[in-house]
Scaffold this motif. Sequence first.
Motif, PDB file in Angstrom:
ATOM      1  N   MET A 276      -5.387  -4.412   3.708  1.00 30.42           N
ATOM      2  CA  MET A 276      -4.929  -3.283   2.889  1.00 30.42           C
ATOM      3  C   MET A 276      -3.413  -3.109   2.917  1.00 30.42           C
ATOM      4  SD  MET A 276      -7.997  -0.514   3.172  1.00 30.42           S
ATOM      5  CE  MET A 276      -7.271   0.447   1.870  1.00 30.42           C
TER       6      MET A 276
ATOM      7  N   ASN B 286       0.852  -1.175   0.000  1.00 30.72           N
ATOM      8  CA  ASN B 286       0.000   0.000   0.000  1.00 30.72           C
ATOM      9  C   ASN B 286       0.902   1.244   0.000  1.00 30.72           C
ATOM     10  OD1 ASN B 286      -1.749   2.144   0.796  1.00 30.72           O
ATOM     11  ND2 ASN B 286      -3.052   0.705   1.881  1.00 30.72           N
TER      12      ASN B 286
ATOM     13  N   TYR C 194      -6.974  -4.444  -3.048  1.00 29.33           N
ATOM     14  CA  TYR C 194      -6.234  -4.666  -1.807  1.00 29.33           C
ATOM     15  C   TYR C 194      -6.587  -5.993  -1.160  1.00 29.33           C
ATOM     16  CZ  TYR C 194      -4.717   0.201  -1.754  1.00 29.33           C
ATOM     17  OH  TYR C 194      -4.135   1.394  -2.067  1.00 29.33           O
ATOM     18  N   CYS C 195      -5.647  -6.495  -0.375  1.00 28.34           N
ATOM     19  CA  CYS C 195      -5.943  -7.628   0.499  1.00 28.34           C
ATOM     20  C   CYS C 195      -6.828  -7.121   1.635  1.00 28.34           C
ATOM     21  CB  CYS C 195      -4.649  -8.240   1.040  1.00 28.34           C
ATOM     22  SG  CYS C 195      -3.748  -7.215   2.229  1.00 28.34           S
TER      23      CYS C 195
ATOM     24  N   TYR D 161      -1.303  -5.226   1.018  1.00 32.53           N
ATOM     25  CA  TYR D 161      -0.879  -5.507  -0.349  1.00 32.53           C
ATOM     26  C   TYR D 161      -1.938  -5.077  -1.355  1.00 32.53           C
ATOM     27  CZ  TYR D 161       2.580  -8.507   1.865  1.00 32.53           C
ATOM     28  OH  TYR D 161       3.609  -8.988   2.627  1.00 32.53           O
ATOM     29  N   TYR D 162      -1.461  -4.755  -2.553  1.00 35.25           N
ATOM     30  CA  TYR D 162      -2.361  -4.386  -3.646  1.00 35.25           C
ATOM     31  C   TYR D 162      -1.986  -5.183  -4.879  1.00 35.25           C
ATOM     32  CZ  TYR D 162      -5.241  -1.613  -6.776  1.00 35.25           C
ATOM     33  OH  TYR D 162      -6.199  -1.221  -7.670  1.00 35.25           O
TER      34      TYR D 162
END
Length: 74
Positions: free
Chosen positions: A61, A8, A57-58, A63-64
């Motif tokens: 938030m 992120n 996003y995961c 990871y993207y």
Amino acid sequence: MKAAITLNPDTEVVKTVREGLQRTGGYCPCRLERTEANRCMCQEFREQMADPAYEGYCHCMLYYKSYPKEGETL
């Protein structure tokens, strides 16, 4: 087309989630259960990474997942 997984860009979110991961021993700090499915990268996001239609996003938030725009390269 190959997807990119990035952190992120909001450094405060990254810092907060990483602190939570340290506190929980690597488990998603957003989840109550401590199961292998909730160990970072969680099963939910791994499934989203495998889904060619998913971009976003995961759960935490951290990871993207994105795809390059036309004319961009990874």
